[in-house]
Design a protein around this motif. Structure first.
Motif, PDB file in Angstrom:
ATOM      1  N   GLY A 174       0.758  -1.035   0.116  1.00  0.00           N
ATOM      2  CA  GLY A 174      -0.023   0.066  -0.160  1.00  0.00           C
ATOM      3  C   GLY A 174       0.736   1.178  -0.131  1.00  0.00           C
ATOM      4  N   LYS A 175       1.683   1.230  -1.188  1.00  0.00           N
ATOM      5  CA  LYS A 175       2.419   2.667  -1.067  1.00  0.00           C
ATOM      6  C   LYS A 175       1.717   3.859  -1.239  1.00  0.00           C
ATOM      7  N   GLY A 176       0.596   3.725  -1.873  1.00  0.00           N
ATOM      8  CA  GLY A 176      -0.081   5.179  -1.946  1.00  0.00           C
ATOM      9  C   GLY A 176      -0.903   5.329  -0.647  1.00  0.00           C
ATOM     10  N   GLU A 177      -1.158   6.580  -0.154  1.00  0.00           N
ATOM     11  CA  GLU A 177      -1.703   6.974   0.985  1.00  0.00           C
ATOM     12  C   GLU A 177      -3.200   6.564   1.345  1.00  0.00           C
ATOM     13  N   LYS A 178      -4.185   6.717   0.107  1.00  0.00           N
ATOM     14  CA  LYS A 178      -5.158   6.221   0.176  1.00  0.00           C
ATOM     15  C   LYS A 178      -5.224   4.868   0.246  1.00  0.00           C
ATOM     16  N   ASP A 179      -4.718   4.010  -0.749  1.00  0.00           N
ATOM     17  CA  ASP A 179      -4.533   2.611  -0.635  1.00  0.00           C
ATOM     18  C   ASP A 179      -4.050   2.232   0.576  1.00  0.00           C
ATOM     19  N   LYS A 180      -3.196   2.772   1.068  1.00  0.00           N
ATOM     20  CA  LYS A 180      -2.613   2.410   2.347  1.00  0.00           C
ATOM     21  C   LYS A 180      -3.731   2.401   3.419  1.00  0.00           C
ATOM     22  N   GLU A 181      -4.387   3.425   3.486  1.00  0.00           N
ATOM     23  CA  GLU A 181      -5.499   3.589   4.600  1.00  0.00           C
ATOM     24  C   GLU A 181      -6.559   2.520   4.166  1.00  0.00           C
ATOM     25  N   ASP A 182      -6.850   2.236   2.992  1.00  0.00           N
ATOM     26  CA  ASP A 182      -7.909   1.305   2.643  1.00  0.00           C
ATOM     27  C   ASP A 182      -7.629  -0.146   2.881  1.00  0.00           C
ATOM     28  N   SER A 183      -6.413  -0.461   2.648  1.00  0.00           N
ATOM     29  CA  SER A 183      -5.934  -1.704   2.952  1.00  0.00           C
ATOM     30  C   SER A 183      -5.974  -2.093   4.606  1.00  0.00           C
ATOM     31  N   LYS A 184      -5.888  -1.122   5.458  1.00  0.00           N
ATOM     32  CA  LYS A 184      -6.129  -1.476   6.749  1.00  0.00           C
ATOM     33  C   LYS A 184      -7.643  -2.058   6.976  1.00  0.00           C
ATOM     34  N   HIS A 185      -8.521  -1.836   6.207  1.00  0.00           N
ATOM     35  CA  HIS A 185      -9.902  -2.359   6.345  1.00  0.00           C
ATOM     36  C   HIS A 185     -10.182  -3.574   5.483  1.00  0.00           C
ATOM     37  N   ASN A 186      -8.935  -3.960   4.874  1.00  0.00           N
ATOM     38  CA  ASN A 186      -9.227  -5.389   4.510  1.00  0.00           C
ATOM     39  C   ASN A 186      -8.495  -6.352   4.983  1.00  0.00           C
ATOM     40  N   LYS A 187      -8.899  -7.201   5.926  1.00  0.00           N
ATOM     41  CA  LYS A 187      -8.132  -7.995   6.840  1.00  0.00           C
ATOM     42  C   LYS A 187      -6.992  -8.986   5.965  1.00  0.00           C
ATOM     43  N   LEU A 188      -7.597  -9.493   4.724  1.00  0.00           N
ATOM     44  CA  LEU A 188      -6.764 -10.412   4.164  1.00  0.00           C
ATOM     45  C   LEU A 188      -5.289  -9.832   3.552  1.00  0.00           C
ATOM     46  N   ILE A 189      -5.687  -8.360   3.043  1.00  0.00           N
ATOM     47  CA  ILE A 189      -4.533  -7.563   2.467  1.00  0.00           C
ATOM     48  C   ILE A 189      -3.539  -7.192   3.573  1.00  0.00           C
ATOM     49  N   SER A 190      -4.224  -6.604   4.702  1.00  0.00           N
ATOM     50  CA  SER A 190      -3.517  -6.327   5.780  1.00  0.00           C
ATOM     51  C   SER A 190      -2.670  -7.431   6.500  1.00  0.00           C
TER      52      SER A 190
END
Length: 289
Positions: A174-190
């Motif tokens: 999640g290098k992009g700030e928005k995607d980095k924040e969004d990734s926190k809400h996806n348990k598998l990605i996180s």
């Protein structure tokens, strides 16, 4: 230019009676609070109209009760509820089939059992799009299938490039700030970000929309597209004949139609106008297999 003025609920009821000959009973008044006027009246008014006048305005020959319009709307709602479940199942299957074929390709061609090589390929392509080799999973990045074959379509390059950047952003922690924040809400990605830094390719569809999956399908090589089509009951494609491209182009058209219906339903808009438009333009009508 003629601007339309905002109308209160009572003014809307008066307008319907005076201009469209639709009578709204007191017990039905709440519908104009529950559903936006544009979504409630506009999609179905042609059912009660008898053509248009010279000014292009609908002609309403007889007075009708608003309850008649509600009957049509409820049919629309019931269809939407059923379609939503079917499209959900279709989307789940499409996502899985696309990722299966892509991961199999990385494993067999690059011996990449971890399915993480895609991150480096996308990074290389993003940094040097004119000089770099396309990632293995999207050899048709610059091409679009038509009934007569594949052709170069520069109009889709920008949106496809954005999709690759999104996949890279999620895949590389999640290098992009928005995607980095969004990734926190996806348990598998996180989970994969925390445990191995690079997210395996098979987890990426979790953060892609149906439209993005359809776009990804269109960038695959024809062999993989054919395998996916077979899983949806499509006949096998023989590319020795140009006419066989019609089948693949038709399937791609079906994907776009399903995506459009899904988006309409998800935004609580009626699907009735979509089918009316296709009936008016029969060449655009797609009959499911």
């Amino acid at each position: 230019m003629e601007y339309k003025t905002y109308k209160t609920i009572d003014e809307q009821i008066d307008y319907l009676k005076e201009n469209k000959k639709i009578i709204v009973d007191t017990e039905d008044k709440h519908w104009l609070k529950d559903v936006n006027y544009i979504s409630l009246i506009n999609p179905y008014k042609e059912v009660f109209a008898n053509g248009k006048n010279k000014e292009g305005k609908h002609i309403y020959p007889n007075y009708v009760n608003f309850k008649e319009l509600l009957k049509v709307m409820k049919i629309d709602y019931e269809f939407s509820a059923k379609a939503y479940n079917d499209i959900r199942d279709f989307e789940r299957k499409l996502k899985n089939l696309v990722i299966i074929e892509i991961c199999n390709k990385y494993k067999h061609i690059l011996n990449d059992s971890f399915c993480i090589q895609y991150v480096y390929e996308i990074k290389n392509f993003i940094d040097n799009p004119s000089d770099s080799t396309l990632p293995l999973f999207c050899p048709n990045f610059y091409l679009t299938v038509t009934k007569k074959g594949m052709y170069k379509n520069d109009m889709t390059n920008e949106i496809r490039f954005s999709l690759l950047k999104k996949i890279y952003s999620y895949g590389s922690s999640g290098k992009g700030e928005k995607d980095k924040e969004d990734s926190k809400h996806n348990k598998l990605i996180s989970h994969y970000i925390k445990t191995q830094k690079i997210v395996p390719l098979w987890a990426i569809p979790n953060v892609l929309t149906l439209g993005e999956i359809c776009m990804l399908f269109n960038m695959l090589d024809i062999e993989l597209q054919n395998k996916i089509c077979l899983n949806f009951g499509e006949p096998p494609i023989n590319f020795d004949e140009v006419t066989e491209y019609k089948r693949l182009a038709k399937f791609s058209g079906k994907l776009e139609f399903i995506r459009n219906i899904r988006n309409t339903i998800n935004h609580y808009e009626p699907v009735f106008p979509n089918f009316c438009a296709m009936i008016k333009n029969p060449k655009n009508l797609i009959i499911p297999s």
